[in-house]
Design an enzyme around this catalytic site. Structure first.
Site, PDB file in Angstrom:
ATOM      1  N   LYS A  16      -0.931  94.392  17.873  1.00 59.35           N
ATOM      2  CA  LYS A  16      -0.242  95.442  17.171  1.00 59.35           C
ATOM      3  C   LYS A  16      -0.158  95.181  15.873  1.00 59.35           C
ATOM      4  CE  LYS A  16       3.153  94.152  20.036  1.00 59.35           C
ATOM      5  NZ  LYS A  16       2.610  92.982  20.834  1.00 59.35           N
ATOM      6  N   LYS A  18      -2.158  93.745  13.548  1.00 60.34           N
ATOM      7  CA  LYS A  18      -3.131  94.410  12.910  1.00 60.34           C
ATOM      8  C   LYS A  18      -3.370  95.745  13.056  1.00 60.34           C
ATOM      9  CE  LYS A  18      -8.253  94.893  13.467  1.00 60.34           C
ATOM     10  NZ  LYS A  18      -9.352  94.670  13.969  1.00 60.34           N
ATOM     11  N   ASN A  38      11.369  87.251  18.347  1.00 59.03           N
ATOM     12  CA  ASN A  38      10.546  86.854  19.438  1.00 59.03           C
ATOM     13  C   ASN A  38       9.159  87.167  19.226  1.00 59.03           C
ATOM     14  OD1 ASN A  38      11.548  89.283  19.682  1.00 59.03           O
ATOM     15  ND2 ASN A  38      11.703  89.137  22.063  1.00 59.03           N
ATOM     16  N   ALA A  39       8.909  88.474  18.371  1.00 51.65           N
ATOM     17  CA  ALA A  39       7.561  88.904  18.281  1.00 51.65           C
ATOM     18  C   ALA A  39       6.855  87.743  17.182  1.00 51.65           C
ATOM     19  CB  ALA A  39       7.535  90.296  17.690  1.00 51.65           C
ATOM     20  N   HIS A  41       3.487  88.721  15.063  1.00 56.90           N
ATOM     21  CA  HIS A  41       2.576  89.703  14.940  1.00 56.90           C
ATOM     22  C   HIS A  41       1.565  89.294  13.611  1.00 56.90           C
ATOM     23  CE1 HIS A  41       4.979  93.112  16.195  1.00 56.90           C
ATOM     24  NE2 HIS A  41       4.794  92.255  17.273  1.00 56.90           N
ATOM     25  N   GLN A 223       6.590  93.167  21.572  1.00 55.67           N
ATOM     26  CA  GLN A 223       6.247  92.661  22.905  1.00 55.67           C
ATOM     27  C   GLN A 223       5.293  93.741  23.557  1.00 55.67           C
ATOM     28  OE1 GLN A 223       9.747  92.709  21.809  1.00 55.67           O
ATOM     29  NE2 GLN A 223       8.854  90.501  21.201  1.00 55.67           N
ATOM     30  N   THR A 238      11.382  90.776  28.649  1.00 55.49           N
ATOM     31  CA  THR A 238      12.220  90.604  27.632  1.00 55.49           C
ATOM     32  C   THR A 238      13.469  91.448  27.774  1.00 55.49           C
ATOM     33  OG1 THR A 238      12.283  90.179  25.101  1.00 55.49           O
ATOM     34  CG2 THR A 238      11.104  92.318  25.781  1.00 55.49           C
ATOM     35  N   VAL A 298       2.066  83.005  18.367  1.00 57.04           N
ATOM     36  CA  VAL A 298       2.080  82.891  16.870  1.00 57.04           C
ATOM     37  C   VAL A 298       3.622  82.426  16.902  1.00 57.04           C
ATOM     38  CG1 VAL A 298       2.360  84.423  14.885  1.00 57.04           C
ATOM     39  CG2 VAL A 298       0.783  84.941  16.773  1.00 57.04           C
ATOM     40  N   ARG A 302       2.796  78.255  22.237  1.00 54.33           N
ATOM     41  CA  ARG A 302       2.338  78.098  23.238  1.00 54.33           C
ATOM     42  C   ARG A 302       0.643  78.804  23.810  1.00 54.33           C
ATOM     43  NH1 ARG A 302       7.335  80.288  26.954  1.00 54.33           N
ATOM     44  NH2 ARG A 302       7.362  81.831  25.149  1.00 54.33           N
ATOM     45  N   ARG A 304      -1.879  80.707  25.569  1.00 53.39           N
ATOM     46  CA  ARG A 304      -1.469  81.968  26.428  1.00 53.39           C
ATOM     47  C   ARG A 304      -2.540  82.018  27.577  1.00 53.39           C
ATOM     48  NH1 ARG A 304      -2.481  85.522  20.911  1.00 53.39           N
ATOM     49  NH2 ARG A 304      -0.333  85.501  20.185  1.00 53.39           N
ATOM     50  N   VAL A 413     -13.206  94.556  16.219  1.00 48.72           N
ATOM     51  CA  VAL A 413     -14.201  93.688  16.526  1.00 48.72           C
ATOM     52  C   VAL A 413     -14.058  92.727  15.568  1.00 48.72           C
ATOM     53  CG1 VAL A 413     -15.952  95.545  17.287  1.00 48.72           C
ATOM     54  CG2 VAL A 413     -15.833  95.170  14.618  1.00 48.72           C
TER      55      VAL A 413
END
Ligand code: GDP
Ligand code: IMO
Ligand code: MG
Length: 427
Positions: A16, A18, A38-39, A41, A223, A238, A298, A302, A304, A413
């Site tokens: 999101k 980017k 919590n985000a 980006h 999220q 969340t 980020v 952790r 993913r 890409v």
């Protein structure tokens, strides 16, 4: 085409940041409407990489006004450190606007978040530990502290004392922790007031006026759809509404003003934290997706959880958000697989199911039914148009589009701003 919502179509981390940054140069306002720090980006501009948690990704575009809407929960310490981190790197943050109605995260929310998770043991959600859930719980319980309360000392004291009344009982008697001092919290938070005051504004008025004047406003979700407290994989979610409707309540803009809803969709699937994930891989393919895709959180660092693309989820995201477009990200990560499995439906207790089951028990039992699509081996990171993609990559995109229920209007890409194929314009 003045108001667009851009949101996660899966379990977050779809790219999101980017996508928002890419549009940032052509939009006037970028608005966070829910969630908090919590985000995580990631935005890559040239050789510079930025990790934003609370601030809207539009903050990196000089022409754009970044807005933190009323639906966001704001940790003021994080806000100030994120701002000063950007200032040190030469980013002008002076245009930022913050809603006075946004709720504040306080140290006691973080403490409650962490002790609750510990108390849940094996049933834990795997939260980010940032105090998000407890801050939203206080908002709904009507004992939250809002940004505007920082500017009225006697109200702040009353509200912090009221909020700590029951929390201290719970912390001391149930969790065996030390009580939190209301005076200390008030002192710390009054210290933030002057540093934040100039950013605070009537953001719903500003945004509605901007839309009426034909300015371009982009609402950036944190999220993702499956982490939505109403429409996600509850309770492994969340505590806010990342889905499209959240943009209306979280920014004070009516649904009639929203013209386009863009779902950010990873070309495979990832999830951080606990909860069901039908296409999760525990083999070498999962490890390869994690390594090639750089799938590490980020915010919390952790690893993913990784799996193949799930078209059932994508269709669901189209439905509950009213998506008009998809932005497919990380197609480059799939380069090199001979065959790429895609989940087209689930098998649940012997039945074939095409739509996301509303029953949590059924979803926990869902087994993916895969279709194999032919892969490609050519490097696609330099592709600028759809026609530049190898035939099988084009086929993969077209197949996903057909299964997911909305046109794929852009394709990522690579992580950089330029590494995007724009199929249809968003504006
Ligand atoms: P967000 O939370 O949705 O903003 O996503 P994150 O930033 O947490 O995770 C997405 C990651 O993928 C980041 O490291 C981005 O730089 C990266 N990324 C975004 N789009 C692409 C893409 O098309 N290709 C590749 N290889 N990486 C991408
Ligand atoms: P972005 O915006 C992925 C997950 C947590 C946990 C659950 C609840 O970068 O996509 P919380 O701290 O919100 O109460 O945790 O939600 N989670 C995310 N997963 N990306 C995110 O944000 C997330 N924000 C929260 O891992 O499972
Ligand atoms: Mg993220």
């Amino acid at each position: 085409m003045p108001a667009l919502v851009l949101l996660g179509a899966q379990w977050g981390d779809e790219g999101k940041g980017k996508a928002t940054d890419l549009l940032g140069g052509s939009v006037d306002y970028v608005v966070r409407y829910q969630g908090g720090n919590n985000a995580g980006h990631t935005v890559v501009v040239g050789d510079q990489k930025y990790a934003l948690h609370l601030l809207p990704s539009g903050i990196l575009s000089p022409s754009c006004t970044p807005v933190i809407g009323n639906g966001v929960v704001v940790d003021p310490a994080v806000l100030l450190s994120e701002l000063s981190g950007l200032n040190e790197r030469g980013v002008d943050t002076s245009k930022l606007l913050i809603s006075g109605n946004a709720h504040l995260i306080t140290p006691y929310h973080q403490t409650v978040d962490k002790v609750t998770e510990r108390f849940l043991g094996k049933r834990k959600i795997g939260t980010t530990g940032r105090g998000i859930g407890p801050a939203y719980a206080d908002k709904i319980n009507r004992v939250g502290i809002r940004v505007q309360d920082l500017f009225d000392e006697s109200i702040l004291i009353q509200k912090v004392e009221a909020a700590l009344n029951d929390k201290n009982q719970i912390l001391v008697k149930l969790f065996n922790r030390r009580a939190i001092s209301a005076e200390q919290v008030v002192e710390e938070y009054l210290g933030y007031a002057e540093q934040i005051r100039d950013y605070v504004a009537d953001t719903t008025l500003i945004l509605n006026n901007a839309i009426d004047e034909g300015k371009v406003v982009l609402f950036e979700g944190g999220q993702g759809t499956l982490l939505d407290v109403d429409h996600g994989t509850y309770p492994f979610v969340t505590s806010s509404n990342p889905t499209a409707g959240g943009a209306c309540t979280g920014a004070g803009v009516g649904p009639t003003k929203i013209s386009r809803v863009i779902g950010i969709l990873k070309a495979y699937t990832t999830r951080v934290g606990a909860g069901p994930f039908p296409t999760e891989l525990f083999d070498a393919d999962g490890e390869a997706l994690r390594t090639i895709g750089g799938e590490r959180g980020v915010t919390t660092g952790r690893d993913r959880r990784c799996g193949w693309f799930d078209a059932v989820i994508a269709r669901y995201a189209t439905r509950v958000n009213g998506l008009t477009d998809f932005f497919l990200t990380k197609l480059d990560v799939l380069t090199g697989w001979e065959q790429i499995p895609v989940c087209v439906a689930y098998e649940i207790d012997g039945r074939r199911v095409e739509e996301l089951p509303y029953s949590q028990t059924d979803f926990h039992h869902a087994k993916p039914i895969y279709e194999n699509l032919p892969g490609w081996s050519e490097d696609i990171t330099k592709a600028k148009t759809f026609a530049d993609l190898p035939k099988n990559a084009q086929g993969y995109v077209r197949a996903l589009e057909q299964m997911s229920g909305a046109p794929i209007s852009a394709i990522g890409v690579g992580p950089g701003r330029d590494e995007t194929i724009q199929v249809n314009s968003f504006l």
